[in-house]
Design an enzyme around this catalytic site. Structure first.
Site, PDB file in Angstrom:
ATOM      1  CB  SER A   1      -0.931   0.030   1.210  1.00  0.00           C
ATOM      2  OG  SER A   1      -2.063  -0.746   0.956  1.00  0.00           O
TER       3      SER A   1
ATOM      4  CE1 TYR B   1      -4.255  -1.411  -4.578  1.00  0.00           C
ATOM      5  CE2 TYR B   1      -4.825  -3.728  -4.503  1.00  0.00           C
ATOM      6  CZ  TYR B   1      -4.539  -2.550  -3.855  1.00  0.00           C
ATOM      7  OH  TYR B   1      -4.526  -2.515  -2.485  1.00  0.00           O
TER       8      TYR B   1
ATOM      9  CB  VAL C   1       0.045  -5.614   4.415  1.00  0.00           C
ATOM     10  CG1 VAL C   1      -1.263  -5.029   4.888  1.00  0.00           C
ATOM     11  CG2 VAL C   1       0.045  -5.881   2.944  1.00  0.00           C
TER      12      VAL C   1
ATOM     13  CE  LYS D   1      -3.942   0.713  -0.857  1.00  0.00           C
ATOM     14  NZ  LYS D   1      -4.602   0.303   0.386  1.00  0.00           N
TER      15      LYS D   1
ATOM     16  CE1 TYR E   1      -3.330  -0.225   5.370  1.00  0.00           C
ATOM     17  CE2 TYR E   1      -1.494  -0.321   6.891  1.00  0.00           C
ATOM     18  CZ  TYR E   1      -2.032  -0.587   5.658  1.00  0.00           C
ATOM     19  OH  TYR E   1      -1.280  -1.208   4.699  1.00  0.00           O
TER      20      TYR E   1
HETATM   21  N1  GLU Z   1      -1.945  -5.541  -1.952  1.00  0.00           N
HETATM   22  C1  GLU Z   1      -2.506  -5.406  -0.636  1.00  0.00           C
HETATM   23  C2  GLU Z   1      -3.999  -5.565  -0.674  1.00  0.00           C
HETATM   24  O1  GLU Z   1      -4.633  -5.060  -1.544  1.00  0.00           O
HETATM   25  C3  GLU Z   1      -2.116  -4.076  -0.103  1.00  0.00           C
HETATM   26  C4  GLU Z   1      -2.676  -3.854   1.255  1.00  0.00           C
HETATM   27  C5  GLU Z   1      -1.862  -2.914   2.103  1.00  0.00           C
HETATM   28  O2  GLU Z   1      -0.639  -2.862   2.020  1.00  0.00           O
HETATM   29  O3  GLU Z   1      -2.529  -2.240   2.902  1.00  0.00           O
HETATM   30  O4  GLU Z   1      -4.592  -6.217   0.146  1.00  0.00           O
END
Ligand code: GLU
Length: 358
Positions: free
Chosen positions: A90, A215, A285, A93, A267
């Protein structure tokens, strides 16, 4: 092996001036010493758990811990495992949000994705009931929507564009971890459900299945903690990579990217983080975490054991301590002598700004 017998936690008051001046006189970098010391203070922490909902991530070694600072003048200070590669997840993002803004302009993007904290889990299958849009670009639904806005004729071309964009921030070529990508593709049922929900609400295009693969691919790109510090420093430096001088993001959009990081980047702990640490940040994550000190420096951390919100435990502890010790909280101006020297950008070529090297 570094020492691990100290109790992790914040250090209290900012460093005293005498100590810093002693370091400067000795021609040693006081900032390097602080990065090493903060790393040492937290390396022994064993709290948290490695993510396993993407099966391949469970193989990460929880002992790994790297901490890096890159200043807008290009200096880097590192401690621990800053060259261990992990998937960006993430942390991509905000950067993809920037690319979506460049590709489409602010109004189109805001029409598709909001900028409000959701207060719910990053993988919640929900849209803002008032607008039928994802709440913000930092939750999975919002990131899938901004990824959907990345232009290009097909998956390969779009993946190359995202890869090149991330490489501009990192200042080097980045590879994809195929096994993590395949592992996530085989298990990303929630993300697929979100994508289909958004498609039915008209919040994404009809090629959202392709965007989902894009993604997943971008989440699987490999970085290390030092890369994250350079990427953060690029945002701190008005979108210009301080190592390569390359413009990674249109300067008009830097504040939009930092804004959603500040309000939504950590988060469900985004609110507490903004209050306690006071820096735009983004975690992933796999255990990566970066924080931006606008105009001054970027911080990158890697430690795969996560807290209940999904943030790297040791990464968050270390950045919180750096913020306290160096007086970095954006809402509490506390100009530390240690970082005053790092405030002057080197290569931003705005009229009237100093463009020469120190
Ligand atoms: N590729 C992970 C997902 O979509 C990223 C989640 C993250 O790092 O928060 O679940």
């Amino acid at each position: 092996m570094t020492r691990s017998d100290e109790t992790p936690g914040g250090s209290g008051a900012p460093d005293d001036l005498d100590r810093l001046l002693a370091g400067i006189e000795a021609k040693a970098s006081p900032l390097r010493a602080v990065v090493e010391e903060v790393h040492r203070r937290h390396v022994g922490c064993t709290d948290g758990r490695v993510a396993d909902y993407i099966p391949e991530l469970a193989a990460a070694d929880p002992a790994h811990f790297g901490l890096a600072i890159t200043a807008v003048d290009g200096q880097s200070f590192t401690a621990g495992n800053t060259d261990i590669a992990f998937t960006i997840q993430s942390v991509t993002k905000p950067f993809t949000y920037g690319l979506a803004l460049e590709d489409n302009g602010l109004e189109v993007v805001l029409d598709r994705v909001g900028v409000e904290p959701s207060g719910d889990a990053f993988n919640a299958i929900e849209l803002d009931p008032r607008t039928n849009r994802p709440f913000n670009p930092m939750v999975n639904a919002g990131a899938i929507a901004t990824t959907d806005l990345v232009k290009g004729p097909d998956l390969v071309a779009r993946t190359k564009r995202v890869n090149a964009m991330l490489a501009r921030y990192a200042g080097r070529t980045l590879n994809i971890d195929q096994s993590v990508m395949l592992s996530e593709q085989a298990t990303s049922h929630r993300n697929r459900a979100m994508a289909l929900l958004m498609q039915s609400a008209g919040a994404v295009s009809d090629r959202v299945e392709e965007s989902l693969d894009l993604y997943t691919g971008q989440c699987s790109m490999l970085v290390d903690a030092r890369d994250l510090s350079v990427m953060a420093a690029t945002l701190a430096n008005g979108g210009v990579n301080p190592l390569t001088g390359e413009q990674a993001l249109d300067p008009r959009y830097v504040k939009h990217v930092l804004g959603v990081m500040y309000t939504c980047g950590m988060y469900d702990h985004a609110g507490a983080w903004s209050v306690r640490v006071g820096l735009p940040a983004k975690s992933g994550v796999a255990g990566g975490l970066l924080a931006v000190v606008p105009g001054r420096l970027g911080i990158g951390a890697y430690s795969p054991a996560l807290d209940e919100a999904g943030n790297s435990v040791r990464g968050a502890l270390a950045i919180e301590e750096l913020s306290e010790r160096l007086g970095l909280h954006l809402l509490e101006p506390h100009p530390s002598d240690m970082v005053t020297e790092l405030r002057r950008p080197r290569r931003i070529s705005e009229p009237g700004r100093n463009t020469t090297s120190d």
